[in-house]
Design an enzyme around this catalytic site. Structure first.
Site, PDB file in Angstrom:
ATOM      1  N   CYS A   1     -13.937 -19.476  -5.863  1.00 10.21           N
ATOM      2  CA  CYS A   1     -13.473 -18.231  -6.487  1.00 10.21           C
ATOM      3  C   CYS A   1     -14.500 -17.759  -7.511  1.00 10.21           C
ATOM      4  CB  CYS A   1     -12.133 -18.456  -7.179  1.00 10.21           C
ATOM      5  SG  CYS A   1     -11.584 -17.005  -8.103  1.00 10.21           S
TER       6      CYS A   1
ATOM      7  N   HIS B   1     -30.461 -24.223  -4.167  1.00 14.09           N
ATOM      8  CA  HIS B   1     -29.875 -22.882  -4.352  1.00 14.09           C
ATOM      9  C   HIS B   1     -28.540 -22.754  -3.655  1.00 14.09           C
ATOM     10  CE1 HIS B   1     -34.288 -21.498  -5.072  1.00 14.09           C
ATOM     11  NE2 HIS B   1     -33.799 -22.130  -6.098  1.00 14.09           N
TER      12      HIS B   1
ATOM     13  N   CYS C   1      -8.649 -15.026  -4.073  1.00 14.30           N
ATOM     14  CA  CYS C   1      -8.562 -16.467  -4.349  1.00 14.30           C
ATOM     15  C   CYS C   1      -7.115 -16.914  -4.170  1.00 14.30           C
ATOM     16  CB  CYS C   1      -9.012 -16.746  -5.783  1.00 14.30           C
ATOM     17  SG  CYS C   1      -8.690 -18.443  -6.301  1.00 14.30           S
TER      18      CYS C   1
ATOM     19  N   ASP D   1     -29.201 -22.134   4.261  1.00 15.72           N
ATOM     20  CA  ASP D   1     -28.715 -22.331   5.636  1.00 15.72           C
ATOM     21  C   ASP D   1     -28.524 -23.832   5.918  1.00 15.72           C
ATOM     22  OD1 ASP D   1     -32.086 -21.595   6.433  1.00 15.72           O
ATOM     23  OD2 ASP D   1     -31.192 -23.581   6.636  1.00 15.72           O
TER      24      ASP D   1
ATOM     25  N   CYS E   1      -6.004 -18.509  -8.234  1.00 19.12           N
ATOM     26  CA  CYS E   1      -5.747 -17.669  -9.403  1.00 19.12           C
ATOM     27  C   CYS E   1      -5.219 -16.295  -8.984  1.00 19.12           C
ATOM     28  CB  CYS E   1      -6.997 -17.517 -10.257  1.00 19.12           C
ATOM     29  SG  CYS E   1      -8.265 -16.486  -9.494  1.00 19.12           S
TER      30      CYS E   1
HETATM   31  N1  APR Z   1     -43.854 -21.645   8.365  1.00 17.07           N
HETATM   32  C1  APR Z   1     -44.206 -22.009   7.088  1.00 17.07           C
HETATM   33  N2  APR Z   1     -44.271 -21.119   6.043  1.00 17.07           N
HETATM   34  C2  APR Z   1     -43.982 -19.834   6.313  1.00 17.07           C
HETATM   35  C3  APR Z   1     -43.634 -19.381   7.620  1.00 17.07           C
HETATM   36  C4  APR Z   1     -43.564 -20.362   8.664  1.00 17.07           C
HETATM   37  N3  APR Z   1     -43.229 -20.020   9.908  1.00 17.07           N
HETATM   38  N4  APR Z   1     -43.400 -18.027   7.564  1.00 17.07           N
HETATM   39  C5  APR Z   1     -43.597 -17.652   6.260  1.00 17.07           C
HETATM   40  N5  APR Z   1     -43.960 -18.736   5.519  1.00 17.07           N
HETATM   41  C6  APR Z   1     -44.224 -18.804   4.077  1.00 17.07           C
HETATM   42  C7  APR Z   1     -44.728 -17.520   3.446  1.00 17.07           C
HETATM   43  O1  APR Z   1     -46.135 -17.427   3.495  1.00 17.07           O
HETATM   44  C8  APR Z   1     -44.227 -17.656   2.004  1.00 17.07           C
HETATM   45  O2  APR Z   1     -45.200 -18.322   1.193  1.00 17.07           O
HETATM   46  O3  APR Z   1     -42.994 -19.074   3.453  1.00 17.07           O
HETATM   47  C9  APR Z   1     -42.989 -18.553   2.133  1.00 17.07           C
HETATM   48  C10 APR Z   1     -41.668 -17.841   1.900  1.00 17.07           C
HETATM   49  O4  APR Z   1     -41.638 -17.449   0.555  1.00 17.07           O
HETATM   50  P1  APR Z   1     -40.342 -16.715  -0.049  1.00 17.07           P
HETATM   51  O5  APR Z   1     -39.908 -15.660   0.884  1.00 17.07           O
HETATM   52  O6  APR Z   1     -40.684 -16.361  -1.438  1.00 17.07           O
HETATM   53  O7  APR Z   1     -39.221 -17.847   0.010  1.00 17.07           O
HETATM   54  P2  APR Z   1     -38.929 -19.045  -1.011  1.00 17.07           P
HETATM   55  O8  APR Z   1     -40.175 -19.576  -1.623  1.00 17.07           O
HETATM   56  O9  APR Z   1     -38.064 -20.000  -0.321  1.00 17.07           O
HETATM   57  O10 APR Z   1     -38.077 -18.265  -2.137  1.00 17.07           O
HETATM   58  C11 APR Z   1     -37.529 -18.997  -3.174  1.00 17.07           C
HETATM   59  O11 APR Z   1     -36.312 -17.110  -3.994  1.00 17.07           O
HETATM   60  O12 APR Z   1     -35.224 -15.242  -3.342  1.00 17.07           O
HETATM   61  C12 APR Z   1     -35.036 -16.483  -3.875  1.00 17.07           C
HETATM   62  O13 APR Z   1     -33.177 -17.924  -3.751  1.00 17.07           O
HETATM   63  C13 APR Z   1     -34.174 -17.352  -2.969  1.00 17.07           C
HETATM   64  O14 APR Z   1     -34.505 -19.651  -2.291  1.00 17.07           O
HETATM   65  C14 APR Z   1     -35.147 -18.412  -2.473  1.00 17.07           C
HETATM   66  C15 APR Z   1     -36.179 -18.461  -3.574  1.00 17.07           C
END
Ligand code: APR
EC number: 2.3.1.286
Length: 266
Positions: free
Chosen positions: A136, A128, A172, A113, A175
């Site tokens: 494309c 990421h 696309c 985001d 292409c």
């Molecule tokens: N503030 C801080 N931490 C938080 C909050 C908050 N309000 N709410 C949840 N969390 C924590 C959770 O406890 C968890 O440890 O954020 C973490 C989110 O973990 P994931 O959902 O695994 O996200 P992330 O670590 O960014 O995932 C990594 O995995 O799915 C792929 O590409 C995707 O970038 C992503 C990557």
């Protein structure tokens, strides 16, 4: 409420007080309080409801471009519709202040985001990718496709896959046989090389690394706090839940990005 977070906040402030080079490593938890679901949080996490194999791999998009495009479009519309929170804004102010003072605050995020940018920060690396620029799927040519602002009807929908209003990805313009996809890194795809290089340089130069809202299990992002520590940086983790990093961090603060970060502002 135990006094621990307050003690930890005082400790964190002491750790960052004289720091000139800060790196902030963020994950989905950084955007949670803005209304963007995380991936692995129990019940609410996207991967609790949907299967990543079905929706976030190039194979899945090749086999079902309509389903994967429509699902990603829905996620992007949610991300476009929400606002940065105080934690995002604090990082923007702190970054400006450090840069004006000859220092640096480098933001390295796993998030696709643009909430850091809308919170006033420059982001060094989107590891990421980003969901708001496109290319494309076949010829990789950049696309000038842009996401329209979502309608309320689109935002109200919290679709299960079978409720998702399927849209075909645009063709696309270069292409003509490929279709458009967002510039995000799907599972099994390589990270943008320059992003990881920039991130490693920033963690190796940092006095302090602040790790916010990531489960610290997805590689190679999860190596960055360890590389920072190995290079001599103090590591502070902010997360309501402990992660594999918490034991090794110099300081773990049990709390959310939106409440703890504004407290740290020197
Ligand atoms: N503030 C801080 N931490 C938080 C909050 C908050 N309000 N709410 C949840 N969390 C924590 C959770 O406890 C968890 O440890 O954020 C973490 C989110 O973990 P994931 O959902 O695994 O996200 P992330 O670590 O960014 O995932 C990594 O995995 O799915 C792929 O590409 C995707 O970038 C992503 C990557």
């Amino acid at each position: 409420m135990s006094n621990f977070p307050n003690v930890a906040i005082r400790e964190a402030r002491a750790m960052i007080q004289d720091a000139q080079r800060i790196v902030v490593l963020t994950g989905a938890g950084m955007s949670a309080e803005s209304g963007v679901p995380t991936f692995r949080d129990a019940q609410t996490g996207l991967w609790e409801k949907y299967s990543p194999e079905e929706l976030a791999t190039p194979e899945a998009m090749y086999n079902r471009p309509d389903l994967v495009w429509s699902w990603m479009l829905h996620q992007a519309r949610v991300m476009r519709s929400v606002e940065p929170h105080d934690g995002h804004r604090m990082l923007g102010s702190w970054q400006r202040e450090l840069v004006d003072g000859g220092g640096a605050l480098n933001i390295v995020t796993q998030n696709i985001d643009d909430l850091h940018e809308r919170g006033g920060s420059d982001v060094l690396a989107h590891l990421h990718g980003t969901t708001f620029t496109f290319r494309c799927f076949e010829c990789q040519a950049p696309s000038d496709y842009r996401l329209e602002d979502p309608t309320d009807e689109q935002l109200q929908a919290t679709p299960t896959l079978d409720q998702l209003k399927l849209e075909e990805p645009p063709a696309c313009g270069v292409c003509s046989h490929g279709f458009i996809r967002p510039n995000i890194v799907m599972f099994g795809e390589l990270l943008p090389q320059h992003a990881m290089d920039d991130a490693l340089e920033a963690v190796r130069e940092a006095d302090v690394a602040i790790v916010v809202g990531t489960s610290n299990i997805v590689q190679p992002a999860a190596t960055l706090p360890i590389a920072a520590s190995a290079a001599g940086a103090l590591v502070i983790e902010i997360n309501p839940h402990m992660t594999p990093l918490s034991q090794d961090a110099d300081l773990y603060i049990p709390g959310t990005a939106g409440t703890i970060l504004p407290e740290l502002y020197p």
